[in-house]
Design a protein around this motif. Structure first.
Motif, mmCIF file in Angstrom:
data_model
loop_
_atom_site.group_PDB
_atom_site.id
_atom_site.type_symbol
_atom_site.label_atom_id
_atom_site.label_comp_id
_atom_site.label_asym_id
_atom_site.label_seq_id
_atom_site.Cartn_x
_atom_site.Cartn_y
_atom_site.Cartn_z
ATOM 1 N N ASP A 1 0.853 -1.187 0.000
ATOM 2 C CA ASP A 1 0.000 0.000 0.000
ATOM 3 C C ASP A 1 0.890 1.238 0.000
ATOM 4 O O ASP A 1 2.019 1.219 0.497
ATOM 5 C CB ASP A 1 -0.901 0.024 1.236
ATOM 6 N N TYR A 2 0.361 2.332 -0.551
ATOM 7 C CA TYR A 2 1.105 3.589 -0.572
ATOM 8 C C TYR A 2 0.509 4.569 0.432
ATOM 9 O O TYR A 2 -0.711 4.622 0.613
ATOM 10 C CB TYR A 2 1.089 4.196 -1.976
ATOM 11 N N PRO A 3 1.353 5.346 1.090
ATOM 12 C CA PRO A 3 0.850 6.270 2.110
ATOM 13 C C PRO A 3 0.087 7.431 1.491
ATOM 14 O O PRO A 3 0.267 7.771 0.313
ATOM 15 C CB PRO A 3 2.133 6.746 2.795
ATOM 16 N N ALA A 4 -0.764 8.034 2.287
ATOM 17 C CA ALA A 4 -1.479 9.222 1.836
ATOM 18 C C ALA A 4 -0.485 10.318 1.484
ATOM 19 O O ALA A 4 0.551 10.489 2.137
ATOM 20 C CB ALA A 4 -2.444 9.699 2.920
ATOM 21 N N GLY B 1 -4.419 7.545 0.157
ATOM 22 C CA GLY B 1 -3.445 6.472 0.052
ATOM 23 C C GLY B 1 -3.767 5.595 -1.149
ATOM 24 O O GLY B 1 -4.838 5.692 -1.742
ATOM 25 N N GLY B 2 -2.836 4.736 -1.526
ATOM 26 C CA GLY B 2 -3.020 3.890 -2.697
ATOM 27 C C GLY B 2 -3.058 2.423 -2.318
ATOM 28 O O GLY B 2 -2.236 1.963 -1.521
ATOM 29 N N ARG B 3 -4.007 1.696 -2.904
ATOM 30 C CA ARG B 3 -4.125 0.266 -2.634
ATOM 31 C C ARG B 3 -4.206 -0.477 -3.954
ATOM 32 O O ARG B 3 -4.976 -0.110 -4.845
ATOM 33 C CB ARG B 3 -5.388 -0.011 -1.805
ATOM 34 N N ALA C 1 -2.677 -0.233 -11.787
ATOM 35 C CA ALA C 1 -3.692 -0.993 -11.049
ATOM 36 C C ALA C 1 -3.698 -0.672 -9.559
ATOM 37 O O ALA C 1 -3.907 -1.546 -8.727
ATOM 38 C CB ALA C 1 -3.547 -2.493 -11.277
ATOM 39 N N TYR C 2 -3.457 0.588 -9.221
ATOM 40 C CA TYR C 2 -3.636 1.075 -7.859
ATOM 41 C C TYR C 2 -4.866 1.984 -7.812
ATOM 42 O O TYR C 2 -5.061 2.820 -8.713
ATOM 43 C CB TYR C 2 -2.410 1.851 -7.368
ATOM 44 N N ARG C 3 -5.677 1.797 -6.778
ATOM 45 C CA ARG C 3 -6.833 2.663 -6.594
ATOM 46 C C ARG C 3 -6.350 4.024 -6.122
ATOM 47 O O ARG C 3 -5.681 4.135 -5.096
ATOM 48 C CB ARG C 3 -7.781 2.056 -5.562
ATOM 49 N N ALA C 4 -6.719 5.069 -6.876
ATOM 50 C CA ALA C 4 -6.254 6.416 -6.550
ATOM 51 C C ALA C 4 -7.275 7.201 -5.752
ATOM 52 O O ALA C 4 -6.894 8.050 -4.937
ATOM 53 C CB ALA C 4 -5.909 7.177 -7.831
ATOM 54 N N ALA C 5 -8.563 6.949 -5.994
ATOM 55 C CA ALA C 5 -9.577 7.745 -5.302
ATOM 56 C C ALA C 5 -10.939 7.091 -5.464
ATOM 57 O O ALA C 5 -11.189 6.361 -6.421
ATOM 58 C CB ALA C 5 -9.622 9.170 -5.856
ATOM 59 N N VAL C 6 -11.829 7.391 -4.503
ATOM 60 C CA VAL C 6 -13.226 6.959 -4.549
ATOM 61 C C VAL C 6 -14.090 8.187 -4.327
ATOM 62 O O VAL C 6 -13.871 8.951 -3.384
ATOM 63 C CB VAL C 6 -13.529 5.905 -3.453
#
Length: 550
Positions: free
Chosen positions: A419-422, A429-431, A521-526
């Motif tokens: 995971d990537y930090p905020a 953050g990135g998942r 393929a990392y989620r950037a935002a919702v």
């Protein structure tokens, strides 16, 4: 005395040296991207860029892959790396050649302490792990790079000097036909743990070296062993020290034996000594032939920054961890997967220089996490004090009876996508999002990676948008590096069928909600209730272009 035989050595492929166009000319040519080092990280990056239509020059001082005479090196390739290979078009070849596994057993003495199944909870089209000798992965990457045809691969080209410039980097190169100079907008150092570029620039890597010693035996048995990862914390057949047992391609087993710290590395690698260890483990009548035997120690290091102006460090040139849990080569592959799309968007004019800073912010954080995880594994496997020995004995004794203690048995936490930090460009953050099998509205099958393989763009997955919103978004976002897809809806946008697994993976699903998935393929935002303007702002943020006008 037993006489143990060796199988014929692997024949590694080689590629011819071709005289570079710079030789014999006076003008210094400039290239957009130069990658130095054709190992896992450098080859993955070159392949990633070519898949995105970006030309690069790849330099390597050798004319082959792997290390001559050594068969194993890296062998375990994790799901995130396999998903990258799927996007790059070589996963099928990796899967056909390698050994797919998800089940492992851990022993203390002759007692099984616990077992695990990494497939539990996975929804990816790729398995948790495939075991394959590293040179095969590199070989397949070279073949794919040559097939794509956009990379100038230069074998027997050794970078002897680099000079950072205000707007690029100048390199001096030696070849069998003479020396030449070239320049590049961006230089990527993928030369490995002993990076001459890092050394020449005097960059501190904060290296430390362990006194723990191991010996690898690559063996082919007449009677096969179970296709599982078996680990002994304190094997009775290895004087109470650790042992790993893995199957690789070609019916070759890799068995790692922990050795005394003061051992004679030549002595422990002699065939008759290695053969005696195998017979102690598997019985006096076991039939086998050696493929390779080799001792190893390990070190770790971590650069303070992975970006220095127009120069980037990836893979082992940036970070090295102990080998427990397969976090070395996989991390380098994922470095390349992170940097490739960012370089592509910058070169294509879709993103500014600030996006390249996010490579350091994300991948150094991943390296720090991996270093912490592997360091804990190393201390568990090689305790440094009486207190650590007592703690390990207590954990192992409890693990056989109590589930809570099994999580404390640390023989190497297997590699997972970090995971990537905020951060300003990633407020939540990135998942990583697994490579989900999906279906289009007409029922045809696809996957997330297949969608991401079609150009360098983010995916915008919009759950049941209204027709008016969809049409407005198509107008507003037409020139952006974004592929809009509806999940359900009336068909105004290209549509995927609604799927519970997709909603769970993305953390969204209510009508009107929107998820931005980056090209890696990392989620950037919702977004809970998306509008075209909000989507445009979210995309600018993810691409580190907050100062741009809507």
């Amino acid at each position: 005395m037993e006489t143990d035989t060796f199988a014929p050595a692997y024949e590694l492929p080689s590629w011819p040296f071709e005289s570079p166009p710079e030789l014999g000319g006076s003008a210094i040519r400039r290239h957009p991207i130069v990658i130095v080092g054709a190992g896992l990280a450098g080859l993955t990056l070159a392949c990633d860029l070519a898949q995105r239509g970006v030309r690069a020059v790849l330099l390597d001082e050798d004319d082959t892959v792997g290390v001559r005479g050594a068969s194993s090196r890296g062998i375990c390739y994790a799901q995130k790396s396999l998903e990258i290979f799927e996007r790059l078009g070589l996963y099928r070849r990796v899967a056909d050649k390698g050994i797919t596994w998800s089940f492992g057993r851990t022993f203390s003495g002759e007692t099984e302490v616990y077992s695990f199944n990494l497939q539990t909870g996975s929804v990816s089209a790729q398995p948790p792990f495939i075991n394959l000798q590293q040179f095969y992965i590199e070989w397949f990457l070279v073949d794919r790079i040559l097939e794509l045809g956009l990379t100038d691969v230069r074998w027997k080209n050794r970078a002897t000097h680099v000079e950072p410039l205000a707007d690029g980097v100048r390199l001096e190169i030696e070849t069998p036909a003479g020396a030449y100079t070239m320049e590049t907008d961006y230089l990527i150092d993928a030369t490995g743990a002993s990076s001459p570029i890092r050394t020449q620039l005097g960059l501190e890597a904060h290296a430390s070296r362990s006194t723990d010693r191991w010996c690898i035996s690559d063996v082919r048995f007449k009677k096969p062993l179970p296709v599982e990862r078996w680990t002994w914390v304190d094997a009775p057949f290895n004087d109470g020290r650790a042992v790993w047992q893995h199957l690789m391609a070609d019916g070759v087993w890799r068995i790692d034996y922990q050795m005394p710290e003061d051992c004679d590395t030549r002595q422990i690698s002699r065939p008759e000594v290695a053969g005696a260890r195998l017979r102690e483990q598997l019985g006096p009548d076991v039939e086998f032939e050696f493929v390779w035997i080799g001792p190893y120690g390990y070190r770790d290091h971590l650069l303070e920054r992975f970006r220095h102006g127009r120069l980037f460090f990836i893979g082992d040139s940036a970070h090295v961890v102990s080998p427990f849990g397969a976090r070395g080569g996989n991390t380098g592959i994922q470095d390349a997967g992170n940097l490739g799309w960012k370089l592509a968007l910058v070169l294509q004019g879709h993103a500014g220089d600030a996006l390249l800073d996010t490579y350091d912010a994300e991948r150094r954080a991943a390296a720090v996490q991996n270093l912490e995880v592997t360091s804990r594994s190393a201390r568990f496997l090689a305790p440094r004090s009486p207190a650590e020995h007592r703690l390990r004995r207590a954990v192992v004794a409890l693990a056989a009876r109590h589930p809570f203690a099994r999580a404390l048995v640390n023989t190497g936490r297997m590699s997972v996508a970090n995971d990537y930090p905020a951060a300003p460009h990633l407020p939540e953050g990135g998942r990583s999002v697994q490579n989900l099998p999906l279906r289009r509205a007409d029922g045809t099958a696809t996957t997330l990676m297949q969608l991401l393989a079609e150009g360098t763009q983010c995916l915008g997955l919009w759950f049941a948008p209204s027709p008016e919103q969809a049409r407005a978004a198509l107008d507003t976002l037409a020139a952006r590096p974004l592929r809009l897809l509806a999940v359900g809806g009336d068909g105004t946008l290209p549509t995927l069928q609604a799927d519970e697994t997709l909603s769970r993976q993305l953390g969204a699903g209510a009508p009107g909600s929107f998820v931005l998935v980056r090209p890696d393929a990392y989620r950037a935002a919702v977004l809970a209730n998306a509008t075209p303007a909000a989507i445009a702002t979210t995309l600018r943020t993810a691409l580190a272009r907050e100062g741009d006008r809507p």
